[in-house]
Design a protein around this motif. Structure first.
Motif, PDB file in Angstrom:
ATOM      1  N   GLY A  70       0.784  -1.216   0.000  1.00 16.94           N
ATOM      2  CA  GLY A  70       0.000   0.000   0.000  1.00 16.94           C
ATOM      3  C   GLY A  70       0.821   1.273   0.000  1.00 16.94           C
ATOM      4  O   GLY A  70       2.051   1.273   0.111  1.00 16.94           O
ATOM      5  N   VAL A  71       0.106   2.373  -0.125  1.00 17.73           N
ATOM      6  CA  VAL A  71       0.683   3.709  -0.037  1.00 17.73           C
ATOM      7  C   VAL A  71       0.185   4.334   1.266  1.00 17.73           C
ATOM      8  O   VAL A  71      -1.012   4.322   1.546  1.00 17.73           O
ATOM      9  N   ILE A  72       1.110   4.840   2.064  1.00 18.97           N
ATOM     10  CA  ILE A  72       0.771   5.419   3.365  1.00 18.97           C
ATOM     11  C   ILE A  72      -0.148   6.621   3.172  1.00 18.97           C
ATOM     12  O   ILE A  72       0.056   7.446   2.276  1.00 18.97           O
ATOM     13  N   PHE A  73      -1.171   6.711   4.032  1.00 18.55           N
ATOM     14  CA  PHE A  73      -2.082   7.849   3.975  1.00 18.55           C
ATOM     15  C   PHE A  73      -1.521   8.967   4.841  1.00 18.55           C
ATOM     16  O   PHE A  73      -1.514   8.861   6.072  1.00 18.55           O
ATOM     17  N   PRO A  74      -1.017  10.054   4.243  1.00 22.31           N
ATOM     18  CA  PRO A  74      -0.410  11.115   5.045  1.00 22.31           C
ATOM     19  C   PRO A  74      -1.445  11.846   5.888  1.00 22.31           C
ATOM     20  O   PRO A  74      -2.604  11.960   5.485  1.00 22.31           O
TER      21      PRO A  74
END
Length: 279
Positions: free
Chosen positions: A214-218
């Motif tokens: 996944g891509v980290i949710f900032p």
């Protein structure tokens, strides 16, 4: 300042300074509608009309725009590192089946609740994966507000948080997950559930894919992904036998943790799932 993820993403994409916008949300938080009003008030800057609303209050065009802006920001600003690990779930599944046999369908536990419970529990050992990197130096959050990725029926993904998840047993986690899914799809989430997440768990359930990265949710600093649990050949007590297993992945921010600590975190999730705390 307090602002919803959609408002932050829209403002970033339009080059608007959030500190100059008056918020109408709880605690004066800036909402997407506030940003749109600000854009419409700029000379020659009327916001584009949106289309494709699946129902009142849920604008899928704006949702996709907000997701795109947030993910672009994440890949641009966060130095990700990735780890993955295969976990034997057979013992947990066997205990779950025995428990559910004595329960009515509405009170049965799903394996997903155990995955979230173990993830939250593992943060006690590696706390630097829990928090929001909004100002340097980073400080881990005291409470675990665990975001749960929920697929919208009309498309799109949102990750509202189970607040104070560190104090919940698997049954309470299961109840909270059911509640979040229901209210997400009805458009009845609380602002705190949208804006205060400290880590996110994304699970493919029965989606048929072994793993996700996944891509980290900032401004969070970690995302945990679980693939589809499936039978796999594994060595157990000296024999190769079919066992239920799942691949767990970690996407983490290299500014606040490293691969060694990330590996300890995944190993702790594995340990907790071998002897899950089931009521």
């Amino acid at each position: 300042m307090a602002a919803s993820p959609a408002a932050r993403a829209r403002a970033a994409g339009a080059g608007v300074d959030l500190t100059r916008i008056a918020g109408s949300g709880p605690g004066n938080a800036v909402l997407l509608a506030d940003v749109e009003r600000a854009l419409g008030a700029r000379p020659g800057g009327a916001s584009e009309p949106t289309q494709g609303k699946s129902r009142p209050g849920l604008d899928m065009v704006e949702m996709r725009r907000a997701i795109a802006a947030a993910m672009s920001r994440a890949k641009r600003e966060i130095p990700h590192y990735y780890l993955f690990h295969e976990i034997d779930l057979q013992a947990a599944q066997d205990r779950l089946a025995a428990l559910n046999a004595a329960r009515t369908p509405d009170r049965r536990l799903l394996i997903g609740a155990l995955l979230v419970h173990a993830t939250v529990g593992a943060l006690a050992k590696v706390p630097e994966l829990n928090g929001r990197f909004e100002a340097a130096p980073f400080a881990p959050a005291g409470a675990v507000h665990c975001g749960i990725a929920v697929a919208m029926r009309g498309g799109g993904l949102i990750a509202p948080a189970i607040l104070n998840a560190q104090g919940k047993d698997p049954d309470a986690i299961m109840d909270a997950m059911r509640d979040l899914v229901t209210r997400t799809r009805a458009g009845r989430l609380r602002m705190s559930e949208i804006t205060q997440g400290t880590i996110t768990v994304s699970s493919l359930g029965d989606g048929g894919v072994d793993a996700l990265f996944g891509v980290i949710f900032p401004p969070q600093v970690a995302l945990v992904g679980f693939g589809t649990p499936r039978l796999r050949p594994m060595v157990h007590e000296g024999r190769i036998v079919p066992r239920l297993a799942v691949t767990v992945s970690l996407a983490a921010d290299h500014r606040v943790s490293d691969g060694r600590r990330g590996a300890q975190f995944l190993a702790e999730i594995d340990r907790l799932l071998q002897e899950p705390v089931i009521p």
